[in-house]
Design a protein around this motif. Sequence first.
Motif, PDB file in Angstrom:
ATOM      1  N   PHE A  70       0.817  -1.208   0.000  1.00 43.22           N
ATOM      2  CA  PHE A  70       0.000   0.000   0.000  1.00 43.22           C
ATOM      3  C   PHE A  70       0.860   1.272   0.000  1.00 43.22           C
ATOM      4  O   PHE A  70       0.461   2.300  -0.547  1.00 43.22           O
ATOM      5  N   LEU A  71       2.043   1.215   0.597  1.00 44.95           N
ATOM      6  CA  LEU A  71       2.896   2.388   0.697  1.00 44.95           C
ATOM      7  C   LEU A  71       3.488   2.795  -0.649  1.00 44.95           C
ATOM      8  O   LEU A  71       3.531   3.982  -0.978  1.00 44.95           O
ATOM      9  N   VAL A  72       3.920   1.838  -1.446  1.00 49.51           N
ATOM     10  CA  VAL A  72       4.566   2.152  -2.715  1.00 49.51           C
ATOM     11  C   VAL A  72       3.605   2.875  -3.672  1.00 49.51           C
ATOM     12  O   VAL A  72       3.985   3.901  -4.255  1.00 49.51           O
ATOM     13  N   PRO A  73       2.363   2.430  -3.869  1.00 50.55           N
ATOM     14  CA  PRO A  73       1.463   3.208  -4.738  1.00 50.55           C
ATOM     15  C   PRO A  73       1.169   4.606  -4.187  1.00 50.55           C
ATOM     16  O   PRO A  73       1.035   5.562  -4.954  1.00 50.55           O
ATOM     17  N   TRP A  74       1.105   4.749  -2.860  1.00 48.02           N
ATOM     18  CA  TRP A  74       0.872   6.068  -2.281  1.00 48.02           C
ATOM     19  C   TRP A  74       2.054   6.996  -2.571  1.00 48.02           C
ATOM     20  O   TRP A  74       1.870   8.149  -2.955  1.00 48.02           O
ATOM     21  N   LEU A  75       3.269   6.479  -2.380  1.00 47.60           N
ATOM     22  CA  LEU A  75       4.453   7.293  -2.670  1.00 47.60           C
ATOM     23  C   LEU A  75       4.522   7.666  -4.144  1.00 47.60           C
ATOM     24  O   LEU A  75       4.890   8.791  -4.498  1.00 47.60           O
ATOM     25  N   ASN A  76       4.167   6.744  -5.011  1.00 49.30           N
ATOM     26  CA  ASN A  76       4.173   7.004  -6.443  1.00 49.30           C
ATOM     27  C   ASN A  76       3.196   8.124  -6.790  1.00 49.30           C
ATOM     28  O   ASN A  76       3.543   9.061  -7.505  1.00 49.30           O
ATOM     29  N   ALA A  77       1.978   8.040  -6.290  1.00 51.31           N
ATOM     30  CA  ALA A  77       0.977   9.068  -6.570  1.00 51.31           C
ATOM     31  C   ALA A  77       1.378  10.407  -5.957  1.00 51.31           C
ATOM     32  O   ALA A  77       1.213  11.464  -6.577  1.00 51.31           O
ATOM     33  N   THR A  78       1.931  10.394  -4.758  1.00 53.21           N
ATOM     34  CA  THR A  78       2.351  11.629  -4.097  1.00 53.21           C
ATOM     35  C   THR A  78       3.482  12.297  -4.863  1.00 53.21           C
ATOM     36  O   THR A  78       3.480  13.525  -5.057  1.00 53.21           O
ATOM     37  N   MET A  79       4.446  11.526  -5.328  1.00 55.19           N
ATOM     38  CA  MET A  79       5.547  12.110  -6.093  1.00 55.19           C
ATOM     39  C   MET A  79       5.058  12.644  -7.435  1.00 55.19           C
ATOM     40  O   MET A  79       5.563  13.651  -7.926  1.00 55.19           O
ATOM     41  N   GLY A  80       4.075  11.992  -8.030  1.00 51.35           N
ATOM     42  CA  GLY A  80       3.506  12.509  -9.278  1.00 51.35           C
ATOM     43  C   GLY A  80       2.886  13.881  -9.083  1.00 51.35           C
ATOM     44  O   GLY A  80       3.089  14.796  -9.884  1.00 51.35           O
ATOM     45  N   ILE A  81       2.135  14.047  -8.007  1.00 49.01           N
ATOM     46  CA  ILE A  81       1.538  15.352  -7.715  1.00 49.01           C
ATOM     47  C   ILE A  81       2.628  16.357  -7.360  1.00 49.01           C
ATOM     48  O   ILE A  81       2.575  17.512  -7.782  1.00 49.01           O
ATOM     49  N   THR A  82       3.630  15.938  -6.602  1.00 44.39           N
ATOM     50  CA  THR A  82       4.722  16.841  -6.227  1.00 44.39           C
ATOM     51  C   THR A  82       5.445  17.360  -7.459  1.00 44.39           C
ATOM     52  O   THR A  82       5.707  18.564  -7.580  1.00 44.39           O
ATOM     53  N   ILE A  83       5.757  16.485  -8.381  1.00 48.72           N
ATOM     54  CA  ILE A  83       6.442  16.901  -9.610  1.00 48.72           C
ATOM     55  C   ILE A  83       5.549  17.838 -10.415  1.00 48.72           C
ATOM     56  O   ILE A  83       6.014  18.838 -10.966  1.00 48.72           O
ATOM     57  N   GLY A  84       4.262  17.552 -10.459  1.00 47.74           N
ATOM     58  CA  GLY A  84       3.340  18.434 -11.167  1.00 47.74           C
ATOM     59  C   GLY A  84       3.258  19.812 -10.529  1.00 47.74           C
ATOM     60  O   GLY A  84       3.142  20.811 -11.226  1.00 47.74           O
ATOM     61  N   LEU A  85       3.323  19.887  -9.221  1.00 48.52           N
ATOM     62  CA  LEU A  85       3.265  21.176  -8.532  1.00 48.52           C
ATOM     63  C   LEU A  85       4.552  21.976  -8.694  1.00 48.52           C
ATOM     64  O   LEU A  85       4.554  23.190  -8.528  1.00 48.52           O
ATOM     65  N   ARG A  86       5.651  21.325  -9.007  1.00 48.59           N
ATOM     66  CA  ARG A  86       6.921  22.037  -9.173  1.00 48.59           C
ATOM     67  C   ARG A  86       7.000  22.786 -10.483  1.00 48.59           C
ATOM     68  O   ARG A  86       7.764  23.728 -10.620  1.00 48.59           O
TER      69      ARG A  86
END
Length: 124
Positions: A70-86
């Motif tokens: 469960f942690l790996v998909p959450w980290l993946n989605a969070t990093m996707g949003i983080t990169i988009g916000l940058r």
Amino acid sequence: MSQPEQDPQAETPPVAWSAALRGAVRGRAMAQTTTAALIVGSTLFMVNLYSQVRDGPFTGALAARTALTFLVPWLNATMGITIGLRRPGTPPRRAAPPQAAATPPEPASSSPQAGCLQPGFLER
């Protein structure tokens, strides 16, 4: 002499990683990443670990594997949003206001090749 116009996005530096990450773990973004992790993690759990949990014994190693599922998909989605916000020049998305009158969909083509290439295919 006039100076040539410059692209305003070219001059805007990207948002700092820390600020983008804070934005990715708040509010709506957190709800989206958690939902994605629950859906993807549940699917991965059922495919990869369910039989081991069902047949037992439930060990610490199996608990760690379940948590990572469960942690790996959450980290993946969070990093996707983080990169988009940058990205500079891309403000956070806001919910669109409701339209006064919806436009009727265009009639579907009878051509078998048209398929999903028609505009509005996903809105049906």
